[in-house]
Design a protein around this motif. Structure first.
Motif, short mmCIF file in Angstrom:
data_model
loop_
_atom_site.label_atom_id
_atom_site.label_comp_id
_atom_site.label_asym_id
_atom_site.label_seq_id
_atom_site.Cartn_x
_atom_site.Cartn_y
_atom_site.Cartn_z
N ILE A 168 37.61 25.03 42.72
CA ILE A 168 38.59 26.07 43.20
C ILE A 168 37.79 27.24 43.52
CG2 ILE A 168 40.70 27.46 42.76
CD1 ILE A 168 41.65 24.66 41.44
N ILE A 227 37.22 30.03 46.39
CA ILE A 227 37.60 31.33 46.41
C ILE A 227 36.56 32.06 47.13
CG2 ILE A 227 38.10 33.48 45.12
CD1 ILE A 227 39.92 31.23 43.23
N VAL A 279 44.02 31.01 49.94
CA VAL A 279 43.38 29.69 49.13
C VAL A 279 44.52 29.19 48.51
CG1 VAL A 279 42.04 28.90 47.26
CG2 VAL A 279 41.15 30.66 48.65
N LYS A 280 44.64 27.66 48.99
CA LYS A 280 45.80 26.85 48.36
C LYS A 280 45.42 25.49 48.10
CE LYS A 280 49.12 28.67 52.14
NZ LYS A 280 50.27 28.15 52.92
N VAL A 293 46.32 34.44 40.74
CA VAL A 293 46.38 33.03 40.69
C VAL A 293 47.84 32.40 40.28
CG1 VAL A 293 45.34 30.62 40.02
CG2 VAL A 293 44.03 32.95 40.08
N THR A 324 35.83 31.67 50.68
CA THR A 324 36.99 32.61 51.53
C THR A 324 36.80 34.18 51.43
OG1 THR A 324 38.62 30.94 50.78
CG2 THR A 324 39.58 33.33 51.40
N ALA A 370 48.69 32.68 51.78
CA ALA A 370 47.73 32.77 50.67
C ALA A 370 46.46 32.27 51.55
CB ALA A 370 48.03 32.01 49.44
N GLN A 404 44.89 36.14 47.17
CA GLN A 404 45.88 35.38 46.67
C GLN A 404 45.52 33.94 46.39
OE1 GLN A 404 49.14 36.11 49.41
NE2 GLN A 404 50.17 37.82 48.06
N VAL A 405 45.85 32.89 45.25
CA VAL A 405 45.38 31.73 45.35
C VAL A 405 46.67 30.96 44.65
CG1 VAL A 405 43.96 30.28 43.94
CG2 VAL A 405 43.02 32.49 44.54
N TYR A 446 41.46 37.68 37.79
CA TYR A 446 42.78 37.99 38.67
C TYR A 446 43.90 37.73 37.39
CZ TYR A 446 40.46 37.03 43.10
OH TYR A 446 39.54 37.17 44.34
#
Ligand code: DC
Length: 227
Positions: free
Chosen positions: A215, A219, A141-142, A125, A222, A139, A6-7, A30
């Protein structure tokens, strides 16, 4: 194979969130979810039903009754009960009323519930104002995307020009953006704030590609940590 993570992408109006979020989603295969479009859809449905926009209970009823769906396209297509509203939710009357609708707690709780359902499988996303803080607090990735008010006004101005919309001068747009920032950051429910674990990304001097790359790196890192 994992379906992806989840981004969450948050930030003030016109910071370029949706442009970047769409490109990031495309790069990783995504799903992209524009949560602003959901608040706009509730607003449009309420306006079309002739709902009294000061009657919170009636607006909450609308939010609970309508079915909002998305379909691929550029721009992404939005539907209310199967009827396409992609253009209609961008109209001025919707833009003028959406802040008030988005401030109603019962509307927000319904939208958050739907947004969590959309995101539960991962590989998403999602952009908005409260994704990293409220909708998807876990999430991995924020991103909190910002840009100076002047730069955001300049981008909006060029965007309007491209679309043939007379949206006012850069100075007028800047004033409107500053006003909206203030409203979004000071409202009682889910005000616009950076999640403590979000990466702050100032895009004032960056190109779209540079932002997408940054970004994407987050991702990938992660994903590697998860393996
Ligand atoms: O990003 P946008 O301009 O399409 O958002 C429309 C409105 O919805 C704006 O007033 C902010 C609000 N919004 C919100 O309160 N929470 C979100 N997650 C997304 C948008």
């Amino acid at each position: 194979m994992s379906k992806g993570i989840q981004v969450a992408i948050d930030g003030p109006a016109s910071a370029g969130k949706s442009t970047v979020a769409k490109l990031v989603a495309k790069r990783f295969g995504y799903v992209y979810c524009d949560t602003g479009a959901m608040y706009r859809s509730v607003t449009l449905a309420a306006l079309r039903r002739g709902t009294d926009l000061t009657d919170e209970d009636q607006i909450i009823k609308v939010a609970n009754e309508i079915k909002i769906t998305f379909a691929p396209g550029n721009p992404q297509k939005v539907f209310i009960d199967g009827q396409e509203v992609t253009q209609a939710i961008r109209e001025t009357t919707v833009a003028k009323n959406v802040s008030a609708v988005a401030a109603i707690p019962g509307v927000r709780s319904r939208m958050v519930e739907l947004q969590r359902q959309i995101a539960q499988e991962g590989g998403i996303v999602m952009d908005g104002r409260d994704i990293g803080t409220t909708v998807l607090p876990d999430a991995p990735v924020k991103v909190f995307m910002v840009a100076s008010a002047h730069e955001r006004a300049r981008r909006r101005f060029l965007d309007n020009q491209e679309r043939g919309i007379d949206g006012g001068t850069i100075e007028e747009l800047q004033r409107a953006i500053e006003l909206r920032d203030q409203k979004d950051s000071t409202r009682a429910v889910s005000p616009l704030t950076q999640a403590v674990d979000a990466h702050l990304l100032d895009t004032t001097h960056l190109t779209i590609d540079q932002v997408v790359d940054q970004i994407a790196t987050l991702i990938e890192k992660t994903q590697q940590q998860k393996q």
